[in-house]
Design an enzyme around this catalytic site. Structure first.
Site, PDB file in Angstrom:
ATOM      1  CB  THR A 140      -0.596   0.122   1.247  1.00 55.06           C
ATOM      2  OG1 THR A 140      -1.570   1.160   1.223  1.00 55.06           O
ATOM      3  CG2 THR A 140       0.075  -0.205   2.494  1.00 55.06           C
ATOM      4  CG  ASP A 141      -1.106   4.988  -1.257  1.00 55.56           C
ATOM      5  OD1 ASP A 141      -1.584   4.449  -0.105  1.00 55.56           O
ATOM      6  OD2 ASP A 141      -1.653   5.825  -1.696  1.00 55.56           O
ATOM      7  CD  GLU A 142      -3.485   3.550   4.650  1.00 49.43           C
ATOM      8  OE1 GLU A 142      -2.995   3.721   5.696  1.00 49.43           O
ATOM      9  OE2 GLU A 142      -4.920   3.225   3.662  1.00 49.43           O
ATOM     10  CE1 TYR A 165      -3.315  -2.728   5.913  1.00 47.16           C
ATOM     11  CE2 TYR A 165      -3.542  -0.447   5.405  1.00 47.16           C
ATOM     12  CZ  TYR A 165      -3.042  -1.315   5.048  1.00 47.16           C
ATOM     13  OH  TYR A 165      -3.202  -1.590   3.270  1.00 47.16           O
ATOM     14  CE  LYS A 169       0.170  -4.634   3.256  1.00 42.90           C
ATOM     15  NZ  LYS A 169       0.121  -6.308   2.858  1.00 42.90           N
TER      16      LYS A 169
END
Length: 361
Positions: A140-142, A165, A169
């Site tokens: 993810t870009d998060e 989260y 990741k």
């Protein structure tokens, strides 16, 4: 990667992105053999793939990616040369309320898969394979944190996760990279922006707003609604993953974005207007925008995400084909045509599907 007769393990293939990928993979790679390993948690819905369940190229296995004996057994039985790893806990709000499961699934689960691949592919079997193995980790870009009003995330942006989260990741991304550099495992990582489209569990923004707006419920918007996300139609994302598997350079990361930055409030208002046009105003005669309610912002809420997808475009020739205006219309139409699916997942009735179809097998 010119030979597409691959033996593929897809983890989390009954989820939103995973089920869209399974369907597209079997469509575009007709000679592939695909095994879908999914734990069937609340967001994993076996009926998402009911239309391909009988396909002889497809096998479903219910199981946990943290179960090392199960994972090792599947690798040895099927001789996988390709892993596409979607399985993850992914909802930020849930990670704030209960981070332990995110650590277990996203970190320990990824480690378990990496170990299984390393053991099989370094055992001498790899040298006899007609296809070069690939382990593709979907992220993810998060993991990059939050952007200001300008700038884009690139593959070299430093990691700065702000929620349990995104931290889990980020840790799994680093594990995948470490296995490439330490053991020579042929890994690839993709970091994508926010996905939307069919089969999206209605806890995330777009399906939640569609479902609530259809039923005349409040439409909760965090803070002032100005948080910006880059929206990527899920089928475009799945096509990008296939491109990375086919042509991506081992050990590399590829950012995948939709070139569709939108503030959350604009997304919500667009959905309201499209539903008003398609199904009419509320029973009160009011437009659905009147249902919007601003709620207290969640802790650590990143202000803006935006992806620079130059690398995947220039190296692999991929670019999104569905812009937001087209994609959100397609998505709304899909939900309107699948109200039974929405009812099943919101009531939990979909969980009976596994018992009905696999309980006696």
């Amino acid at each position: 990667m010119t030979d597409l007769k691959r033996s593929i393990l897809v983890t989390g293939g009954c989820g939103f992105i995973g089920s869209n990928f399974v369907r597209l993979c079997l469509e575009r790679w007709p000679h592939a053999r695909l095994v879908n390993l999914d734990k069937l948690t609340y967001a994993g819905n076996l009926s998402n793939l009911a239309d391909i369940a009988a396909d002889p190229r497809y096998r479903f296995v219910r199981g946990d990616i943290c179960d090392a004996p199960l994972v090792d057994g599947l690798f040895n039985e099927e001789g996988f040369d390709t892993v596409v790893h979607f399985a993850a806990e992914s909802h930020v709000d849930r990670s704030i309320d209960g981070p332990a499961e995110f650590i277990r699934t996203n970190i320990v689960g990824t480690f378990t898969l990496l170990e299984a691949a390393r053991k099989l592919w370094s055992s001498g079997i790899q040298s006899s394979m007609s296809r070069v193995p690939r382990f593709l980790h979907v992220s993810t870009d998060e993991v990059y944190g939050s952007l200001g009003d300008t700038g884009l995330f690139t593959e070299t942006t430093p990691y700065d996760p702000h929620s349990p989260y995104s931290a889990s990741k980020a840790a799994s991304d680093h594990l995948v990279s470490a296995y490439h550099h330490t053991y020579g495992l042929p890994t690839l990582v993709t970091n994508c922006s926010n996905n939307y489209g069919p089969y999206h569990f209605p806890e995330k923004l777009i399906p939640l707003i569609i479902n609530n707006a259809l039923n005349g419920r409040d439409l909760p918007v965090y803070g002032d609604g100005s948080n910006v996300r880059d929206w990527l139609y899920v089928v475009d994302h799945c096509a990008a993953i296939l491109a990375v598997l086919e042509k991506g350079r081992v050990g590399e990361t590829y950012n995948v974005g939709g070139n569709s930055e939108k503030p959350n409030l604009e997304v919500v208002e667009t959905i309201c207007d499209l539903l008003d046009a398609r199904v009419g105003l509320l029973s009160t005669g009011k437009p659905r925008r009147t249902l919007i309610r601003f709620v207290k912002d969640r802790p650590g809420h990143d202000r803006r995400y935006a992806i620079d997808a130059t690398k995947i475009r220039s190296e692999l020739g991929w670019c999104p084909t569905v812009d937001f205006s087209e994609g959100i219309g397609r998505t709304i139409d899909w939900y309107l045509q699948h109200l039974d699916w929405v009812e099943q997942v919101t009531t939990g009735a979909y969980r009976d599907y596994y018992a009905r179809h696999y309980g006696n097998r």
